[in-house]
Design a protein around this motif. Structure first.
Motif, PDB file in Angstrom:
ATOM      1  N   LEU A 133       0.812  -1.211   0.000  1.00 44.75           N
ATOM      2  CA  LEU A 133       0.000   0.000   0.000  1.00 44.75           C
ATOM      3  C   LEU A 133       0.846   1.263   0.000  1.00 44.75           C
ATOM      4  O   LEU A 133       0.557   2.220  -0.735  1.00 44.75           O
ATOM      5  CB  LEU A 133      -0.945  -0.009   1.204  1.00 44.75           C
ATOM      6  N   ALA A 134       1.916   1.300   0.801  1.00 46.56           N
ATOM      7  CA  ALA A 134       2.752   2.499   0.846  1.00 46.56           C
ATOM      8  C   ALA A 134       3.441   2.723  -0.502  1.00 46.56           C
ATOM      9  O   ALA A 134       3.560   3.869  -0.966  1.00 46.56           O
ATOM     10  CB  ALA A 134       3.786   2.375   1.959  1.00 46.56           C
ATOM     11  N   THR A 135       3.865   1.644  -1.145  1.00 46.90           N
ATOM     12  CA  THR A 135       4.516   1.774  -2.448  1.00 46.90           C
ATOM     13  C   THR A 135       3.517   2.240  -3.502  1.00 46.90           C
ATOM     14  O   THR A 135       3.839   3.079  -4.352  1.00 46.90           O
ATOM     15  CB  THR A 135       5.135   0.434  -2.868  1.00 46.90           C
ATOM     16  N   PHE A 136       2.293   1.698  -3.436  1.00 43.85           N
ATOM     17  CA  PHE A 136       1.280   2.161  -4.386  1.00 43.85           C
ATOM     18  C   PHE A 136       0.959   3.633  -4.143  1.00 43.85           C
ATOM     19  O   PHE A 136       0.781   4.396  -5.098  1.00 43.85           O
ATOM     20  CB  PHE A 136       0.003   1.329  -4.281  1.00 43.85           C
ATOM     21  N   ALA A 137       0.891   4.031  -2.889  1.00 42.40           N
ATOM     22  CA  ALA A 137       0.639   5.445  -2.587  1.00 42.40           C
ATOM     23  C   ALA A 137       1.770   6.322  -3.114  1.00 42.40           C
ATOM     24  O   ALA A 137       1.526   7.451  -3.577  1.00 42.40           O
ATOM     25  CB  ALA A 137       0.470   5.628  -1.078  1.00 42.40           C
ATOM     26  N   ALA A 138       2.999   5.826  -3.071  1.00 41.75           N
ATOM     27  CA  ALA A 138       4.119   6.574  -3.643  1.00 41.75           C
ATOM     28  C   ALA A 138       3.916   6.776  -5.143  1.00 41.75           C
ATOM     29  O   ALA A 138       4.167   7.867  -5.681  1.00 41.75           O
ATOM     30  CB  ALA A 138       5.436   5.845  -3.377  1.00 41.75           C
ATOM     31  N   PHE A 139       3.458   5.730  -5.816  1.00 44.71           N
ATOM     32  CA  PHE A 139       3.150   5.852  -7.250  1.00 44.71           C
ATOM     33  C   PHE A 139       2.037   6.878  -7.473  1.00 44.71           C
ATOM     34  O   PHE A 139       2.157   7.771  -8.328  1.00 44.71           O
ATOM     35  CB  PHE A 139       2.725   4.490  -7.803  1.00 44.71           C
ATOM     36  N   ILE A 141       0.787   9.334  -5.469  1.00 48.27           N
ATOM     37  CA  ILE A 141       1.025  10.711  -5.023  1.00 48.27           C
ATOM     38  C   ILE A 141       2.175  11.365  -5.784  1.00 48.27           C
ATOM     39  O   ILE A 141       2.077  12.529  -6.213  1.00 48.27           O
ATOM     40  CB  ILE A 141       1.316  10.731  -3.507  1.00 48.27           C
ATOM     41  N   HIS A 142       3.274  10.610  -5.977  1.00 46.77           N
ATOM     42  CA  HIS A 142       4.502  11.238  -6.453  1.00 46.77           C
ATOM     43  C   HIS A 142       4.824  10.973  -7.926  1.00 46.77           C
ATOM     44  O   HIS A 142       5.444  11.818  -8.570  1.00 46.77           O
ATOM     45  CB  HIS A 142       5.679  10.785  -5.590  1.00 46.77           C
ATOM     46  N   ILE A 143       4.447   9.818  -8.457  1.00 44.73           N
ATOM     47  CA  ILE A 143       4.773   9.504  -9.855  1.00 44.73           C
ATOM     48  C   ILE A 143       3.611   9.878 -10.772  1.00 44.73           C
ATOM     49  O   ILE A 143       3.778  10.650 -11.720  1.00 44.73           O
ATOM     50  CB  ILE A 143       5.137   8.012 -10.005  1.00 44.73           C
ATOM     51  N   LEU A 144       2.433   9.358 -10.458  1.00 45.00           N
ATOM     52  CA  LEU A 144       1.263   9.741 -11.248  1.00 45.00           C
ATOM     53  C   LEU A 144       0.864  11.186 -10.943  1.00 45.00           C
ATOM     54  O   LEU A 144       0.339  11.893 -11.804  1.00 45.00           O
ATOM     55  CB  LEU A 144       0.098   8.795 -10.945  1.00 45.00           C
ATOM     56  N   ARG A 146      -1.531  12.336  -9.004  1.00 46.42           N
ATOM     57  CA  ARG A 146      -2.978  12.513  -9.150  1.00 46.42           C
ATOM     58  C   ARG A 146      -3.461  13.630  -8.226  1.00 46.42           C
ATOM     59  O   ARG A 146      -3.153  13.626  -7.028  1.00 46.42           O
ATOM     60  CB  ARG A 146      -3.692  11.203  -8.809  1.00 46.42           C
ATOM     61  N   PRO A 147      -4.211  14.588  -8.728  1.00 43.31           N
ATOM     62  CA  PRO A 147      -4.727  15.657  -7.864  1.00 43.31           C
ATOM     63  C   PRO A 147      -5.551  15.077  -6.706  1.00 43.31           C
ATOM     64  O   PRO A 147      -6.412  14.223  -6.902  1.00 43.31           O
ATOM     65  CB  PRO A 147      -5.608  16.483  -8.808  1.00 43.31           C
ATOM     66  N   GLY A 148      -5.260  15.526  -5.495  1.00 46.79           N
ATOM     67  CA  GLY A 148      -6.001  15.070  -4.326  1.00 46.79           C
ATOM     68  C   GLY A 148      -5.567  13.729  -3.781  1.00 46.79           C
ATOM     69  O   GLY A 148      -6.168  13.224  -2.825  1.00 46.79           O
ATOM     70  N   ALA A 149      -4.516  13.130  -4.356  1.00 50.52           N
ATOM     71  CA  ALA A 149      -4.100  11.797  -3.915  1.00 50.52           C
ATOM     72  C   ALA A 149      -3.683  11.788  -2.444  1.00 50.52           C
ATOM     73  O   ALA A 149      -3.930  10.818  -1.722  1.00 50.52           O
ATOM     74  CB  ALA A 149      -2.960  11.287  -4.785  1.00 50.52           C
ATOM     75  N   TYR A 153      -5.263   8.895   1.501  1.00 47.41           N
ATOM     76  CA  TYR A 153      -4.582   7.948   2.385  1.00 47.41           C
ATOM     77  C   TYR A 153      -4.475   8.538   3.786  1.00 47.41           C
ATOM     78  O   TYR A 153      -4.449   9.760   3.964  1.00 47.41           O
ATOM     79  CB  TYR A 153      -3.169   7.648   1.857  1.00 47.41           C
ATOM     80  N   VAL A 154      -4.400   7.662   4.772  1.00 50.89           N
ATOM     81  CA  VAL A 154      -4.198   8.119   6.145  1.00 50.89           C
ATOM     82  C   VAL A 154      -2.791   8.694   6.254  1.00 50.89           C
ATOM     83  O   VAL A 154      -1.899   8.356   5.461  1.00 50.89           O
ATOM     84  CB  VAL A 154      -4.390   6.967   7.151  1.00 50.89           C
TER      85      VAL A 154
END
Length: 398
Positions: A133-139, A141-144, A146-149, A153-154
């Motif tokens: 989950l943390a790695t997907f969130a990195a993708f 928030i930071h790579i994709l 996405r606005p509002g990403a 997440y908590v």
């Protein structure tokens, strides 16, 4: 249960001979080279049937289609809706004319199954697919970007994602992006980051309720035809069974399935029961779900996962078939009981096709370059373990 094996066509590094040696009785395949929205032709279908029959000396046949893809135009009800519905109906007719009666599909927006690592190392020395989950969130928030990403997440995961990102070089970032948008071998669709950004924006206005209604509208167009032709459509659950990239999910829980099955009450429409997908949520009791959905289960994927935590979303690892958070013996018991009930009723679909879904790369799988999740030896091991469970349960006194 009828033992089947997924085969991606002549380019698949796991051969039909391998499938036979692993104990398969039938093949699960698709025309991955045909783009979603275009019809499958009799010529293409029969060519794939011939490849299967010739490659197995007539021992195997194409039993199940996985998948006949539902286009993004259908899922979003775009102006191409009518043309894509007509193409889907034509494909069903061509498959029925070729004697193929079970068609698996999914209704996941944008991405099919999603993992952050396609060959994560195991203590045994093998590898398996993992969703972190943390790695997907990195993708996200930071790579994709996405606005509002960030707000999705908590705070703990947002910080963990930042830590993951800080430790990545350009090669690791590229590998993560490839893992997340990875398609099936030979697939006609290939997503770029810009494609994903645009598609996510398209779905921004669609709530889960709206997407569910579109799903029902799609089924209303194709299920009556399937019923008339003696074909069974079965929907695969979301994988993983929780929202990613802010996209709506509509086939993640028992309540989701009951809503759509209730809205389209036909023997020609049912579930592809995937224990690995559904098992990635701690609040999905796969045995209870199988029991509740049993009369409408047309196809079974047997796969196991180990979750890192409770709740959804969460991280998980694809485990050995009998070593995970899913009670695999309990699920198989429910399916065998359902088959017995169908036989007593004289149902033509009493024998339910199953396949060992995914598998860990072990022994000669390592470095063989098979499609992630679809190695030869890892799936053979899964098939053997599942056959043992089936044999033991089948020999119990009545």
């Amino acid at each position: 249960m009828r033992r089947t094996w997924r085969w991606f066509g002549p380019h698949d590094k796991v051969s039909l001979a391998d499938a036979m040696q692993a104990g398969a009785e039938g093949i699960v395949s698709a025309l991955h080279h045909v783009p979603p929205g275009l019809p499958w032709t009799l010529e293409d279908i029969r060519e794939r049937q011939s490849q299967i029959e010739d490659g197995s000396n007539g021992a195997l046949a194409w039993d199940v289609v996985e998948s006949l893809p539902v286009s993004e135009a259908i899922k979003t009800k775009s102006p191409d809706w009518d043309a894509h519905i007509a193409a889907y109906r034509a494909s069903i007719e061509a498959l029925a004319a070729s004697g193929i009666e079970t068609i698996c599909y999914n209704f996941m927006p944008v991405l099919d199954w999603t993992r952050t690592e396609l060959r994560a190392p195991l203590p045994s020395g093998g590898t398996a697919m993992r969703f972190d989950l943390a790695t997907f969130a990195a993708f996200d928030i930071h790579i994709l970007a996405r606005p509002g990403a960030n707000e999705a997440y908590v705070p703990e995961i947002v910080q963990a994602a930042a830590d993951v990102m800080a430790g990545m070089d350009d090669g690791t970032k590229a590998a993560l992006s490839q893992a997340v948008v990875s398609g099936l071998p030979g697939a006609a669709e290939h997503w770029t980051l810009e494609d994903v950004r645009a598609a996510v924006q398209t779905y921004a206005a669609l709530s889960p309720d709206v997407l569910r209604q579109i799903h029902v509208d799609f089924l209303s167009e194709v299920v009556p035809l399937a019923e008339r032709l003696g074909v069974r459509l079965c929907c695969h659950p979301d994988d993983p069974p929780f929202s990613l990239l802010g996209l709506p999910r509509t086939m993640s829980t028992l309540e989701d399935y009951e809503a759509v099955l209730g809205a389209v009450d036909s023997p020609a429409f049912g579930a592809t029961f995937c224990t690995g997908s559904l098992g990635a949520r701690s609040d999905n009791d796969c045995v209870a779900m199988a029991r509740a959905l049993a009369p409408r289960i047309h196809f079974v994927h047997l796969r196991n996962v180990i979750r890192d935590s409770e709740g959804a979303p969460c991280s998980f690892m694809e485990s050995e078939h009998l070593c995970g958070d899913v009670d695999m013996v309990g699920v198989i018991d429910v399916i065998l009981t359902e088959e017995a009930r169908r036989r007593a009723e004289g149902r033509a679909d009493a024998e339910i096709p199953m396949r060992p879904d995914h598998g860990q790369d072990i022994l000669t799988d390592i470095g063989a370059g098979a499609q992630p999740g679809y190695p030869a030896v890892g799936r053979l091991k899964g098939m053997a373990e599942l056959r043992g469970v089936m044999a033991a349960l089948s020999r119990r006194p009545a």
